[in-house]
Write a protein that holds these residues in place. Structure first.
Motif: not given
Length: 276
Positions: A218-228
């Protein structure tokens, strides 16, 4: 994916078998392929496109209900087309789907440019000169890009259109409707935040991948900056349409107001001009 210039091309992520087979796209981003789902190559980069699909559909429907000009329906649906194309691209990492993402970015931005540069004209007026220029620009970019499969070319062309929008927006909020600065600058700031995270995702991809291996999913998903990047540029583009529509309807003596659905999501509500 969504808007703005890219400078870096990602190396392919760790190979995993997936439903869509070997990637054929000229770009492969920092998210590991098929890490979450066998059927979706880049899961987070795919689902993050919902922000560019659903809200603009609502905006298009509301524009029709309010009896506003069809150009803004095209603007909203253009953003939706980008979201759908980006969904297909990141889900499959196939070259044809990449084109379905990247070319609508050019086409929709041309609609944005037309709307913003024609906002001080009589109601339902059609100016064929900018239409022809933007159409020729779109066709030229398409033809060149299909022959010369260089992502940086596409990104520079898209960046040129974005620059036109920024310059026009600054002119409007500086000299015409200064009270629209908060909406205009919020749109630009959100968009540029997405561009910043897009670059961080590109430049520090190896570091981010290593960190994700050590972090909870879940925390790793937050680091998906292309998604952001999708989320922020999608929101920034949506806010730009609101700004453009607010400018246009104000000029036409309507009474536009920005309201929030459930106190969260911004929409334009437009009342007709007051009768004397």
């Amino acid at each position: 994916r969504s808007q703005c210039p890219a400078v870096f091309i990602m190396a392919p992520a760790a190979d995993r078998p997936g439903y869509w087979g070997r990637p054929t796209s000229t770009l492969d981003w920092c998210e590991d392929n098929y890490a979450v789902s066998f059927h979706i190559a880049e899961f987070w980069n795919t689902v993050s496109n919902l922000i560019m699909i659903l809200p603009p559909i609502y905006g298009a429907i509301q524009t029709i209900k309010d009896g506003l000009e069809i150009r803004y329906v095209f603007a909203y649906l253009g953003l939706t087309a980008v979201g759908i194309g980006s969904w297909c691209f990141h889900m499959t990492l196939q070259y044809k789907m990449q084109l379905l993402d990247e070319l609508p970015m050019i086409y929709s931005c041309c609609v944005f440019v037309y709307c913003l540069y024609e906002c001080f004209k009589p109601k339902n007026s059609i100016n064929y000169f900018p239409i022809v220029v933007l159409l020729l620009f779109s066709v030229s970019v398409t033809v060149v890009y299909l022959q010369w499969k260089e992502p940086i070319f596409h990104q520079v062309m898209y960046g040129t259109l974005v620059a036109c929008l920024v310059l026009r927006s600054v002119f409007i909020v500086t000299w015409v409707y200064p009270w629209l600065r908060p909406l205009s600058y919020t749109s630009l700031t959100v968009f540029m935040m997405g561009f910043l995270l897009w670059n961080i995702d590109n430049i520090f991809c190896d570091t981010l991948r290593e960190a994700r291996q050590k972090l909870p999913p879940v925390v790793g998903a937050v680091t998906q900056f292309h998604a952001w990047w999708h989320i922020l540029t999608g929101l920034g583009s949506y806010l730009h349409i609101l700004f453009s529509l607010h400018t246009r309807t104000t000029y036409l003596k309507h009474r536009p107001k920005v309201k929030f659905i459930c106190g969260v999501w911004p929409v334009i509500r437009v009342e007709p001009p007051k009768k004397n």
